[in-house]
Design an enzyme around this catalytic site. Structure first.
Site, PDB file in Angstrom:
ATOM      1  N   HIS A 161      10.801  16.966 -21.069  1.00  0.00           N
ATOM      2  CA  HIS A 161       9.846  16.318 -21.996  1.00  0.00           C
ATOM      3  C   HIS A 161      10.373  14.963 -22.462  1.00  0.00           C
ATOM      4  O   HIS A 161       9.998  14.492 -23.543  1.00  0.00           O
ATOM      5  CB  HIS A 161       9.539  17.203 -23.212  1.00  0.00           C
ATOM      6  CG  HIS A 161       9.284  18.641 -22.876  1.00  0.00           C
ATOM      7  ND1 HIS A 161       8.042  19.131 -22.554  1.00  0.00           N
ATOM      8  CD2 HIS A 161      10.139  19.685 -22.749  1.00  0.00           C
ATOM      9  CE1 HIS A 161       8.126  20.424 -22.276  1.00  0.00           C
ATOM     10  NE2 HIS A 161       9.400  20.788 -22.373  1.00  0.00           N
ATOM     11  N   SER A 282      11.734 -13.770 -17.276  1.00  0.00           N
ATOM     12  CA  SER A 282      10.465 -14.018 -17.937  1.00  0.00           C
ATOM     13  C   SER A 282      10.298 -15.523 -18.095  1.00  0.00           C
ATOM     14  O   SER A 282      11.262 -16.246 -18.349  1.00  0.00           O
ATOM     15  CB  SER A 282      10.469 -13.339 -19.312  1.00  0.00           C
ATOM     16  OG  SER A 282       9.548 -13.976 -20.172  1.00  0.00           O
ATOM     17  N   LYS A 288      15.186 -12.179 -21.204  1.00  0.00           N
ATOM     18  CA  LYS A 288      14.712 -11.035 -20.407  1.00  0.00           C
ATOM     19  C   LYS A 288      15.316 -10.974 -19.002  1.00  0.00           C
ATOM     20  O   LYS A 288      15.482 -11.984 -18.333  1.00  0.00           O
ATOM     21  CB  LYS A 288      13.182 -11.078 -20.256  1.00  0.00           C
ATOM     22  CG  LYS A 288      12.413 -10.869 -21.527  1.00  0.00           C
ATOM     23  CD  LYS A 288      12.571  -9.473 -22.105  1.00  0.00           C
ATOM     24  CE  LYS A 288      11.889  -8.424 -21.255  1.00  0.00           C
ATOM     25  NZ  LYS A 288      10.427  -8.609 -21.222  1.00  0.00           N
ATOM     26  N   GLU A 295       9.370  -1.776 -10.926  1.00  0.00           N
ATOM     27  CA  GLU A 295       7.993  -1.811 -11.453  1.00  0.00           C
ATOM     28  C   GLU A 295       6.968  -2.010 -10.339  1.00  0.00           C
ATOM     29  O   GLU A 295       5.920  -1.362 -10.312  1.00  0.00           O
ATOM     30  CB  GLU A 295       7.851  -2.932 -12.475  1.00  0.00           C
ATOM     31  CG  GLU A 295       8.552  -2.627 -13.777  1.00  0.00           C
ATOM     32  CD  GLU A 295       8.536  -3.832 -14.705  1.00  0.00           C
ATOM     33  OE1 GLU A 295       7.496  -4.079 -15.322  1.00  0.00           O
ATOM     34  OE2 GLU A 295       9.564  -4.522 -14.797  1.00  0.00           O
ATOM     35  N   GLN A 327     -12.076   2.281  13.641  1.00  0.00           N
ATOM     36  CA  GLN A 327     -11.389   0.986  13.594  1.00  0.00           C
ATOM     37  C   GLN A 327     -10.837   0.719  12.199  1.00  0.00           C
ATOM     38  O   GLN A 327      -9.867  -0.025  12.046  1.00  0.00           O
ATOM     39  CB  GLN A 327     -12.389  -0.110  14.002  1.00  0.00           C
ATOM     40  CG  GLN A 327     -11.821  -1.500  14.044  1.00  0.00           C
ATOM     41  CD  GLN A 327     -12.750  -2.447  14.785  1.00  0.00           C
ATOM     42  OE1 GLN A 327     -13.051  -2.262  15.955  1.00  0.00           O
ATOM     43  NE2 GLN A 327     -13.246  -3.454  14.081  1.00  0.00           N
ATOM     44  N   LYS A 330      -6.894   1.168  10.681  1.00  0.00           N
ATOM     45  CA  LYS A 330      -5.723   0.323  10.908  1.00  0.00           C
ATOM     46  C   LYS A 330      -5.136  -0.274   9.638  1.00  0.00           C
ATOM     47  O   LYS A 330      -3.929  -0.191   9.413  1.00  0.00           O
ATOM     48  CB  LYS A 330      -6.056  -0.807  11.881  1.00  0.00           C
ATOM     49  CG  LYS A 330      -6.780  -0.327  13.104  1.00  0.00           C
ATOM     50  CD  LYS A 330      -6.120  -0.616  14.373  1.00  0.00           C
ATOM     51  CE  LYS A 330      -6.762   0.187  15.490  1.00  0.00           C
ATOM     52  NZ  LYS A 330      -8.104   0.782  15.226  1.00  0.00           N
TER      53      LYS A 330
HETATM   54  N1  ARG Z   1     -11.131  -1.814  17.999  1.00  0.00           N
HETATM   55  C1  ARG Z   1     -11.592  -0.499  18.292  1.00  0.00           C
HETATM   56  C2  ARG Z   1     -10.907   0.512  17.362  1.00  0.00           C
HETATM   57  O1  ARG Z   1     -10.008   0.158  16.709  1.00  0.00           O
HETATM   58  C3  ARG Z   1     -11.273  -0.172  19.687  1.00  0.00           C
HETATM   59  C4  ARG Z   1     -12.130   0.879  20.305  1.00  0.00           C
HETATM   60  C5  ARG Z   1     -13.502   0.353  20.496  1.00  0.00           C
HETATM   61  N2  ARG Z   1     -14.313   1.282  21.215  1.00  0.00           N
HETATM   62  C6  ARG Z   1     -15.601   1.136  21.309  1.00  0.00           C
HETATM   63  N3  ARG Z   1     -16.216   2.013  21.984  1.00  0.00           N
HETATM   64  N4  ARG Z   1     -16.217   0.155  20.712  1.00  0.00           N
HETATM   65  O2  ARG Z   1     -11.309   1.641  17.245  1.00  0.00           O
END
Ligand code: ARG
Length: 463
Positions: A161, A282, A288, A295, A327, A330
């Protein structure tokens, strides 16, 4: 706002190219060039297999391979002219290959689709990203073990605590963090093993009419096997979710760790000090010295948790098999890898240089009546029931608060007012050193146990 010609890689059935805003909306090249070396690696393995089954001649394979290797070098040198009009990394490389080696470049895409191609690229990338991250987690673990050995005898308050609970050693505390990171590293290894299987050969979704040799491609690319079902191979992103989930857990651990460092560096605690190079100042308050690495790590944890939610939400509505939604995996995946790896690396750099103010740590434990439980245990050993002992010690603490002293400073006669089970030997259990040394079993905070635990952790890390 249409472009003049139809799209150069899939334009056959189209009367016009994509609207400029549509092209900008659908491209992924602006955020996925890190896949390029894996795309090339995958293409070379695929072309080699096509030659093996007689779809390409070996001379054709060699020309394709050399062409791809030349592009790889150009990309590594930062000289590749990425073209957003070609949508993605796969089509940029294939179009450039055809430009460089001519008509033969157009044969590379035989028996595959971008759907199995991208799934392959991402798994190859993730494997490397995981290996790098596991290495950094292990480097941090090693630093924490070293710190634990150095501070095995340093007494600090243990908290529950955020109130002073019982004394622990600083080394014991560091090994708690090490243990969490050991599980994190183990989790990453398990995710690597599950992700290390080949999607290629699934083609668009159903497989291909060519007599492909998937095992050969898998072996060439260092995969442990092939994904059994073609629909599954191109559509699921559970490996990405697992990676981001394990990363979110790592960030959660680092964030808690950060919170402690921030508190401990505050002059109100004053337990630790970090070298100036790991802190910032700071712009208005000259005195500081701020723990900004900690952080920001705590802050960036929010981002990775967000990425986990994004990926789970990305997948939850998708019917089989591939959808363009994928897509969107990513940016969360790449940003997660960048964020967690950077934070872990910074902690690995920083932690061995933490200076511990042992006097300040000890004083905080002393002021907080951290040995109260030891006094209760002493009474139990003298035959008092634990609940009664708890009550007696509570009275002793309240008297110490009144007198403005610590438990060990109360006179024997004062202590004996609360229980005649208290004898002159009580002062041995009231010291902080006696308290930690008494917790002498596996998992306990006694300095010799901390040293043994550090040795075990080091062996586990090496093994
Ligand atoms: N840039 C696409 C992805 O990241 C690649 C695959 C695209 N495939 C398609 N059938 N349009 O998923």
């Amino acid at each position: 706002m249409s472009t003049q010609s139809s799209h150069q890689t899939w334009g056959g059935r189209f009367a016009e190219g994509p609207d400029a805003r549509v092209a900008a909306f659908t491209e992924s090249i602006s955020f996925e060039t890190r896949l390029a070396p894996y795309d090339i690696q995958g293409s070379i393995a695929h072309a080699g297999m096509l030659a093996h089954i007689g779809v390409l001649t070996s001379a054709e394979f060699e020309t394709i391979r050399d062409g791809l290797l030349a592009i790889d070098e150009q990309i590594a040198a930062g000289e590749f002219p990425w073209d957003p009009a070609l949508e993605d990394v796969h089509m940029n490389i294939e179009a450039r290959l055809t430009e460089n080696i001519g008509h033969l470049g157009k044969k590379l895409h035989t028996a595959r689709s971008r759907n199995d191609q991208v799934a392959t690229d991402v798994r190859l990338w993730l494997r490397d990203a995981l290996d790098h991250l596991i290495g950094e987690v292990d480097r941090l673990r090693s630093g924490l073990i070293g710190l634990a050995e150095r501070e095995a005898d340093t007494i600090m308050p243990g908290f529950t605590h955020l109130q002073v609970a019982q004394p622990v050693t600083f080394g014991h505390h560091m090994l708690a963090w090490q243990a969490m990171l050991a599980r994190d590293a183990e989790r990453l290894g398990q995710i690597r093993a599950r992700a290390n299987v080949l999607p290629l050969g699934a083609a668009a979704l159903a497989g291909t009419t060519f007599a492909i040799d998937r095992e050969r491609v898998a072996a060439e690319l260092g995969f442990d096997g092939v994904i059994d079902n073609s629909l599954d191979a191109v559509s699921d992103r559970d490996f990405a979710i697992e990676f981001v989930s394990a990363s979110a857990t790592i960030m959660m651990h680092l964030s808690r760790f950060s919170e402690e460092l921030i508190l401990w560096m505050s002059p109100a605690f004053g337990f630790v000090e970090l070298p100036d190079r790991y802190c910032t100042g700071s712009s208005i308050m000259p005195q500081k010295k701020n723990p900004d690495v900690a952080e920001l790590t705590r802050g960036k944890t929010a981002r990775v948790q967000g990425h986990l939610t994004a990926l789970l939400t990305l997948m939850k509505g998708q019917p089989l098999a591939y959808n363009r939604d994928n897509q969107e995996d990513k940016i969360p995946m790449f940003d997660t890898a960048d964020t967690v790896t950077t934070c872990i690396a910074l902690f690995a750099d920083m932690m061995p240089h933490v200076a511990v103010d042992s006097a300040q740590c000890r004083e905080a434990a002393r002021r907080g009546f951290a040995t109260a439980t030891d006094l209760a245990d002493y009474l139990v050993r003298a035959g008092v029931a634990f609940r009664d002992a708890h009550e007696i010690v509570g009275n002793c603490v309240s008297t110490a608060i009144e007198q403005g002293c610590d438990l060990a400073e109360l006179e024997l006669a004062t202590l004996q007012r609360f229980s005649d089970a208290i004898g002159g030997d009580v002062y041995e259990v009231l010291t902080l050193e006696g308290s930690v040394a008494a917790r002498d079993h596996i998992g306990g905070t006694a300095p010799n146990q901390v040293r043994a635990a550090a040795a075990r952790a080091r062996a586990a890390l090496a093994g």
